[in-house]
Motif scaffolding. Structure first.
Motif, mmCIF file in Angstrom:
data_model
loop_
_atom_site.group_PDB
_atom_site.id
_atom_site.type_symbol
_atom_site.label_atom_id
_atom_site.label_comp_id
_atom_site.label_asym_id
_atom_site.label_seq_id
_atom_site.Cartn_x
_atom_site.Cartn_y
_atom_site.Cartn_z
ATOM 1 N N GLU A 130 0.832 -1.209 0.000
ATOM 2 C CA GLU A 130 0.000 0.000 0.000
ATOM 3 C C GLU A 130 0.863 1.255 0.000
ATOM 4 O OE1 GLU A 130 -3.794 1.983 2.381
ATOM 5 O OE2 GLU A 130 -3.069 -0.016 2.897
ATOM 6 N N HIS A 131 2.076 1.148 0.528
ATOM 7 C CA HIS A 131 2.960 2.307 0.621
ATOM 8 C C HIS A 131 4.141 2.228 -0.342
ATOM 9 C CE1 HIS A 131 0.668 3.098 4.249
ATOM 10 N NE2 HIS A 131 0.994 1.907 4.696
ATOM 11 N N THR A 132 4.413 1.044 -0.879
ATOM 12 C CA THR A 132 5.604 0.878 -1.718
ATOM 13 C C THR A 132 5.272 0.593 -3.183
ATOM 14 O OG1 THR A 132 5.717 -1.509 -1.215
ATOM 15 C CG2 THR A 132 6.941 -0.001 0.232
ATOM 16 N N TYR A 133 3.981 0.539 -3.526
ATOM 17 C CA TYR A 133 3.613 0.171 -4.894
ATOM 18 C C TYR A 133 4.235 1.130 -5.903
ATOM 19 C CZ TYR A 133 0.969 -0.756 -9.107
ATOM 20 O OH TYR A 133 0.635 -1.047 -10.399
ATOM 21 N N GLN A 134 4.871 0.563 -6.918
ATOM 22 C CA GLN A 134 5.462 1.325 -8.013
ATOM 23 C C GLN A 134 4.785 0.894 -9.304
ATOM 24 O OE1 GLN A 134 9.669 0.516 -7.836
ATOM 25 N NE2 GLN A 134 9.851 1.185 -5.709
ATOM 26 N N ASP A 135 4.148 1.827 -9.958
ATOM 27 C CA ASP A 135 3.315 1.505 -11.113
ATOM 28 C C ASP A 135 4.164 1.288 -12.355
ATOM 29 O OD1 ASP A 135 1.017 1.013 -12.486
ATOM 30 O OD2 ASP A 135 0.486 3.101 -12.797
ATOM 31 N N ALA A 136 4.120 0.090 -12.899
ATOM 32 C CA ALA A 136 4.871 -0.218 -14.115
ATOM 33 C C ALA A 136 3.971 -0.540 -15.296
ATOM 34 C CB ALA A 136 5.812 -1.398 -13.859
ATOM 35 N N PHE A 137 2.680 -0.776 -15.037
ATOM 36 C CA PHE A 137 1.765 -1.179 -16.109
ATOM 37 C C PHE A 137 0.476 -0.362 -16.100
ATOM 38 C CE2 PHE A 137 4.542 -4.866 -15.568
ATOM 39 C CZ PHE A 137 4.936 -5.069 -16.885
ATOM 40 N N TYR A 138 0.627 0.938 -15.864
ATOM 41 C CA TYR A 138 -0.435 1.909 -16.110
ATOM 42 C C TYR A 138 -1.644 1.804 -15.176
ATOM 43 C CZ TYR A 138 2.236 1.842 -20.474
ATOM 44 O OH TYR A 138 3.251 1.834 -21.399
ATOM 45 N N LEU A 139 -1.518 1.108 -14.063
ATOM 46 C CA LEU A 139 -2.647 0.997 -13.148
ATOM 47 C C LEU A 139 -3.093 2.382 -12.671
ATOM 48 C CD1 LEU A 139 -4.622 -0.653 -11.395
ATOM 49 C CD2 LEU A 139 -2.820 -0.760 -9.650
ATOM 50 N N PRO B 10 -7.412 3.431 -1.471
ATOM 51 C CA PRO B 10 -5.959 3.619 -1.373
ATOM 52 C C PRO B 10 -5.141 2.362 -1.622
ATOM 53 C CG PRO B 10 -6.970 3.643 0.810
ATOM 54 C CD PRO B 10 -8.093 3.640 -0.183
ATOM 55 N N HIS B 11 -5.721 1.175 -1.379
ATOM 56 C CA HIS B 11 -4.926 -0.045 -1.536
ATOM 57 C C HIS B 11 -4.786 -0.404 -3.014
ATOM 58 C CE1 HIS B 11 -3.346 -4.069 -0.991
ATOM 59 N NE2 HIS B 11 -3.168 -3.794 0.296
ATOM 60 N N PRO B 12 -3.551 -0.581 -3.517
ATOM 61 C CA PRO B 12 -3.352 -0.826 -4.945
ATOM 62 C C PRO B 12 -3.949 -2.141 -5.442
ATOM 63 C CG PRO B 12 -1.291 -1.072 -3.750
ATOM 64 C CD PRO B 12 -2.274 -0.480 -2.797
ATOM 65 N N TYR B 13 -3.956 -3.191 -4.596
ATOM 66 C CA TYR B 13 -4.542 -4.435 -5.102
ATOM 67 C C TYR B 13 -6.046 -4.284 -5.293
ATOM 68 C CZ TYR B 13 -6.089 -9.178 -5.843
ATOM 69 O OH TYR B 13 -6.675 -10.294 -6.395
ATOM 70 N N GLN B 14 -6.699 -3.538 -4.429
ATOM 71 C CA GLN B 14 -8.131 -3.316 -4.614
ATOM 72 C C GLN B 14 -8.397 -2.513 -5.879
ATOM 73 O OE1 GLN B 14 -10.098 -1.808 -1.106
ATOM 74 N NE2 GLN B 14 -9.264 -3.413 0.211
#
Length: 344
Positions: free
Chosen positions: A219-228, A248-252
């Motif tokens: 949730e705090h370290t996500y680095q977007d590499a595929f345009y999410l 806020p959670h990237p997996y959600q």
């Protein structure tokens, strides 16, 4: 000093917006611009006759195939299968910012996870005319398009690719899943193939460094590499649950986007198949697919050899079933509220 000035100006502007007459005017402008156009058709004028050349337009061809899929879903594999199929010209990700038709920009790097692929651009050689139509904003803006959306440049770009194909044109996209109604209207006789992959494995394929973006810290370290983040920002105008503020959670956010893409694909495609089915039973799946497209099934055994499946269920190394279920259950509940208007 600049910070204080900015705060004062913001306060004055907000006070301005709160004025009743300003709110009324803004609402009137919003209502005016959001009103749909009347449903009328362009009928023939009694004063002039037009030729039937439009019926011969590339957009009316009945041999076009569009592949729609999310990033990291196995779409490169499906593109490569058509690339090896006689009588087909298979175009890789036409909207990609590397601009495969431009030798000065496309480079020659290939993702190592794309097994059996030496290049992405051979089919685009000599298509320099695509430069006049291409718009890089297609990768980040107006990602949702209805059948009434206006984008003649995009239509001309796709038509130019179709016209250049030797044999049957196959266009593999990762950026049209929310644009399918528009695509179907402007290419009414084309076939749309929807490929999907298990969201958990697809999520793990999204993560370029799972040690940094582990389940506890992502949730705090996500680095977007595929345009999410790019996609969620644009599509949150239509689906507020995609906003970082609301989710806020990237997996959600990833799961919301995956599910909405899946629903759009199922609703608007002519044939659906999963990456898992394709890799586990390739002969059966390719036969079914080519039957839908009326493509000769000669040589399917050789095509099966093109498939090199990655390991399955990699998500189990990332997090427990309970971790994924917890997030997915929240998402499914909210999607039901948003899309169905009622609680589960």
């Amino acid at each position: 000093m600049l910070s204080n000035l900015k705060q004062k100006l913001t306060y004055i502007f907000m006070q301005f917006l709160r004025r009743e007459e300003i709110q009324t005017e803004l609402q009137q402008q919003i209502n005016h611009t959001s009103n749909p156009l009347p449903k009328i058709k362009n009928t023939q004028s009694p004063y002039c006759q037009h030729s039937s050349d439009q019926l011969k337009s590339p957009s009316n061809r009945d041999d076009i195939v569009f592949i729609t899929s999310r990033f990291r879903s196995g779409s490169t594999l499906l593109w490569n299968l058509f690339r090896q199929t006689p009588g087909c010209t298979s175009y890789y990700e036409p909207f990609n910012e590397r601009q495969w038709f431009n030798p000065a920009l496309r480079g020659n790097t290939v993702d190592s996870s794309h097994r059996g692929v030496a290049d992405y651009s051979a089919e685009y050689n000599g298509l320099n005319e695509l430069t006049q139509f291409y718009n890089e904003d297609w990768i980040r803006k107006q990602l949702l398009m209805t059948e009434d959306s206006w984008n003649p440049g995009m239509k001309s770009y796709i038509e130019s690719i179709v016209s250049s194909a030797k044999g049957r044109p196959i266009l593999q996209f990762n950026r049209i899943d929310f644009r399918l109604p528009w695509l179907k209207k402007h290419f009414p006789n084309a076939k749309i193939i929807h490929l999907h992959r298990h969201p958990r494995d697809q999520w793990c394929s999204f993560l370029t460094d799972k040690n940094i973006m582990n389940k506890d810290d992502v949730e705090h370290t996500y680095q977007d590499a595929f345009y999410l983040d790019v996609w969620c920002k644009d599509l949150s105008q239509h689906y507020p649950i995609l906003s970082k503020v609301n989710t806020p959670h990237p997996y959600q956010r990833f799961y919301y986007l995956w599910k909405l893409s899946y629903l759009h694909g199922v609703a608007h495609s002519d044939h659906n198949l999963s990456f898992e089915q394709l890799t586990e039973d390739p002969e059966k799946q390719i036969k079914q697919l080519y039957d839908v497209l009326n493509i000769s099934q000669t040589g399917i055994s050789e095509l099966c050899e093109v498939i090199q499946a990655p390991p399955k269920n990699q998500w189990q190394k990332y997090a427990s079933n309970e971790w994924f279920e917890q997030h997915e259950n929240i998402c499914e509940h909210n999607l039901t509220l948003l899309l169905n208007g009622m609680a589960t």
